[in-house]
Design a protein around this motif. Structure first.
Motif, mmCIF file in Angstrom:
data_model
loop_
_atom_site.group_PDB
_atom_site.id
_atom_site.type_symbol
_atom_site.label_atom_id
_atom_site.label_comp_id
_atom_site.label_asym_id
_atom_site.label_seq_id
_atom_site.Cartn_x
_atom_site.Cartn_y
_atom_site.Cartn_z
ATOM 1 N N GLU A 39 -0.202 13.460 -6.341
ATOM 2 C CA GLU A 39 0.845 13.553 -5.444
ATOM 3 C C GLU A 39 1.832 12.698 -5.526
ATOM 4 O O GLU A 39 2.228 11.703 -4.829
ATOM 5 C CB GLU A 39 0.181 13.401 -3.919
ATOM 6 C CG GLU A 39 -0.922 14.395 -3.596
ATOM 7 C CD GLU A 39 -1.249 14.135 -2.001
ATOM 8 O OE1 GLU A 39 -0.650 13.746 -1.323
ATOM 9 O OE2 GLU A 39 -2.482 14.584 -2.019
ATOM 10 N N ILE A 42 4.601 11.741 -2.592
ATOM 11 C CA ILE A 42 4.101 10.869 -1.431
ATOM 12 C C ILE A 42 3.672 9.181 -2.256
ATOM 13 O O ILE A 42 2.947 9.018 -2.827
ATOM 14 C CB ILE A 42 2.706 11.398 -0.873
ATOM 15 C CG1 ILE A 42 2.866 12.729 -0.469
ATOM 16 C CG2 ILE A 42 2.215 10.297 0.106
ATOM 17 C CD1 ILE A 42 3.862 13.147 0.672
ATOM 18 N N ASP A 45 2.535 3.960 0.875
ATOM 19 C CA ASP A 45 2.790 3.887 2.365
ATOM 20 C C ASP A 45 3.230 5.013 3.217
ATOM 21 O O ASP A 45 3.708 5.165 4.382
ATOM 22 C CB ASP A 45 3.924 2.955 2.664
ATOM 23 C CG ASP A 45 5.716 3.346 2.490
ATOM 24 O OD1 ASP A 45 5.517 4.515 1.767
ATOM 25 O OD2 ASP A 45 6.265 2.598 2.915
ATOM 26 N N ASN A 46 2.777 6.401 2.445
ATOM 27 C CA ASN A 46 2.934 7.920 2.983
ATOM 28 C C ASN A 46 4.450 8.117 3.232
ATOM 29 O O ASN A 46 4.713 8.963 4.121
ATOM 30 C CB ASN A 46 2.096 7.883 4.460
ATOM 31 C CG ASN A 46 0.653 7.900 4.029
ATOM 32 O OD1 ASN A 46 0.323 8.546 2.954
ATOM 33 N ND2 ASN A 46 -0.018 7.219 4.683
ATOM 34 N N SER A 47 5.509 7.326 2.625
ATOM 35 C CA SER A 47 6.715 7.947 2.607
ATOM 36 C C SER A 47 7.113 9.073 1.606
ATOM 37 O O SER A 47 6.007 9.143 0.735
ATOM 38 C CB SER A 47 7.655 6.772 2.140
ATOM 39 O OG SER A 47 7.688 5.773 3.009
ATOM 40 N N ASP A 97 5.662 1.708 -2.407
ATOM 41 C CA ASP A 97 4.719 2.057 -3.367
ATOM 42 C C ASP A 97 4.173 1.098 -4.154
ATOM 43 O O ASP A 97 4.536 -0.291 -3.941
ATOM 44 C CB ASP A 97 5.222 2.947 -4.473
ATOM 45 C CG ASP A 97 4.402 4.133 -4.789
ATOM 46 O OD1 ASP A 97 3.093 3.939 -4.392
ATOM 47 O OD2 ASP A 97 4.884 5.147 -5.310
#
Length: 139
Positions: A39, A42, A45-47, A97
């Protein structure tokens, strides 16, 4: 007659703290499954990395040895001042990241393929950017 002398209020200046400076190797990464994971848009930190991203976004990844979850001093979301790359790329970046566990004392700058940036710089200095404290706040 007694004269009282009021002592003057002496406010000591606060000595600025010196933050630790880390020397790292800087590289460039692109949101590509060959350079990241399955992925790529993404971050850790899920940004979400937008398709129009570039190095002007000032996002970075740090090696795990520098991040708090693995014993380091930096958190996701921290602002980091970077010097020693180039006039164009030096500046303040935000950590979003992390890098593969095999890397130590490294940082990755998020960039786009069309920017054609150099790939690696050694002896880059990073320091946590602190937000200035407000001079006065109503109580």
């Amino acid at each position: 007659m007694v004269t009282l002398i009021a002592p003057s209020l002496i406010v000591p200046r606060r000595v600025p703290r010196r933050l630790p400076v880390y020397t790292v190797t800087a590289t460039i990464y692109e949101p590509d499954p060959r350079q990241t994971d399955s992925e790529p848009f993404i971050t850790a930190d899920n940004s979400f990395i937008t398709p129009q991203h570039s190095s002007k976004n000032r996002w970075m990844a740090l090696s795990r040895d520098l991040l708090k979850p693995w014993g380091g001093k930096f958190n996701f979301g921290d602002s980091v001042r970077v010097t020693g790359i180039s006039k164009k790329l030096d500046g303040t970046y935000i950590i979003h990241d992390t890098m593969n566990r095999r890397h130590r004392h490294c940082m990755d700058i998020l960039a786009a393929k069309w920017e054609h940036l150099d790939e690696m710089w050694k002896n880059v200095k990073i320091v946590k950017a602190v937000k200035p404290e407000p001079a006065w706040r109503a109580g």
